[in-house]
Design an enzyme around this catalytic site. Structure first.
Site, short mmCIF file in Angstrom:
data_model
loop_
_atom_site.label_atom_id
_atom_site.label_comp_id
_atom_site.label_asym_id
_atom_site.label_seq_id
_atom_site.Cartn_x
_atom_site.Cartn_y
_atom_site.Cartn_z
N SER A 142 0.83 -1.20 0.00
CA SER A 142 0.00 0.00 0.00
C SER A 142 0.87 1.26 0.00
O SER A 142 1.66 1.46 -0.93
CB SER A 142 -0.97 -0.03 1.19
OG SER A 142 -1.99 0.91 1.04
N GLU A 236 -9.78 -4.70 -5.83
CA GLU A 236 -9.43 -3.48 -5.10
C GLU A 236 -9.39 -2.28 -6.04
O GLU A 236 -9.06 -2.40 -7.23
CB GLU A 236 -8.10 -3.64 -4.36
CG GLU A 236 -6.88 -3.98 -5.18
CD GLU A 236 -5.62 -3.95 -4.32
OE1 GLU A 236 -5.39 -2.94 -3.62
OE2 GLU A 236 -4.86 -4.94 -4.35
N HIS A 266 -7.50 -5.57 -0.90
CA HIS A 266 -6.29 -4.79 -0.65
C HIS A 266 -5.40 -5.47 0.39
O HIS A 266 -5.85 -5.85 1.46
CB HIS A 266 -6.70 -3.39 -0.17
CG HIS A 266 -5.58 -2.41 -0.09
ND1 HIS A 266 -4.79 -2.08 -1.17
CD2 HIS A 266 -5.11 -1.68 0.96
CE1 HIS A 266 -3.91 -1.18 -0.80
NE2 HIS A 266 -4.07 -0.92 0.48
#
Length: 295
Positions: A142, A236, A266
């Site tokens: 991320s 996602e 995610h």
């Protein structure tokens, strides 16, 4: 894991951003994975930043090969503790040690402080610890996936020898949030909502321009960066972030292995040891790292 994702989104929304509660919930991310066996952990502080970090040292692995890991958390949450188990699973598969750094977080510290901390940790590994750059891989998820690329760019700009490989799990790299997957996957992604992540952009970016080469990773010149393993789930909203990053990297002549994993949410890799999909992705990333690292 879905319940945790929904709670995280609640405290990430622009109209009710609660950094303290978000950080508390991010620590629960460590509970979704299985505890890896035969791993020693050591808490340290990286000289130059005095930032805390955790060494993951699987038994019978080489200390001369290191994964420098940048945790996710929208640049405002996450920690070495929240990602310790997943990173240890990755390190075991690679046959290396891993260092997870606790870079400074927004809103107290905005761009580019996070990158500065990451570069300082890298310098510590190569200058003080004597680890060859060719035996180091950058990895992150991320926001940390963003740092695995932006830190490489910063190191290149400083004239440092670059790491052997970059690994980015579900990287958030487009601060303009322009990907079509924000629309096409809006009803499938239970963690990242457009209205929530919009509030985080300013929190991280501050007064910097979105045209800054260390922020605009899908357009900036990536020439000379190491080979990349990039992955995202098809459920996602950040799916297009990884696709656009891969396209930019390939246009710069960089070797890219892109994996889009069907129906995954995610950062599904955090379920390491408890989900076969997470274990498969970590094994693929480990194979890629091993193939690029100096023996």
């Amino acid at each position: 894991m879905t319940d945790l994702y929904v709670k995280l989104n609640t405290y990430l929304r622009a109209d009710c951003l609660d950094t303290d509660l978000y950080r508390i919930l991010m620590e629960e991310l460590g509970s979704v994975g299985a505890e890896p066996t035969d791993v020693i952990y050591e808490e340290v502080k990286c000289p130059g930043t005095c930032r805390p970090a955790i060494w993951c040292k699987p038994l019978s692995t080489s200390p001369s090969r290191v994964i420098l890991y940048f945790h996710g958390g929208a640049f405002i949450g996450g920690s070495p503790s929240s990602h310790r188990k997943m990173v240890a699973h990755l390190a075991k598969r690679v046959g290396a040690h891993a260092l997870i750094i606790d870079y400074r977080r927004a809103p107290d510290h905005q761009f580019p402080k996070q990158i500065e901390d990451a570069v300082a940790a890298y310098k510590w590994l190569i200058n003080d610890k004597g680890i060859s750059s060719k035996a180091i891989a950058f990895a992150g998820d991320s926001a940390g996936g963003n740092l695995s690329v932006s830190t490489s760019l910063a190191a290149r700009n400083l004239g440092l020898d670059l790491p052997a490989a970059i690994v980015a799990f579900s990287p958030w790299v487009d601060m303009r949030l322009s990907g079509e997957s924000f629309k096409t996957n809006a009803d499938r992604d239970v963690l990242v909502l457009l209205e929530a992540i919009q509030g985080v952009v300013d929190t991280y970016v501050g007064n910097a321009s979105l045209d800054d080469p260390l922020l605009d990773l899908i357009h900036t010149d990536l020439k000379g960066l190491p080979p990349m393993y990039l992955t995202a789930g098809t459920a996602e909203v950040l799916q297009d972030d990884v696709v656009m990053l891969a396209e930019n990297a390939r246009s710069a002549g960089i070797e890219v292995q892109l994996e889009l994993v069907e129906d995954m949410q995610h950062v599904w890799v955090c379920m390491a040891g408890n989900a076969p999909e997470a274990d498969k992705t970590l094994s693929q990333a480990a194979d890629f790292i091993r193939s690029k690292m100096a023996k």
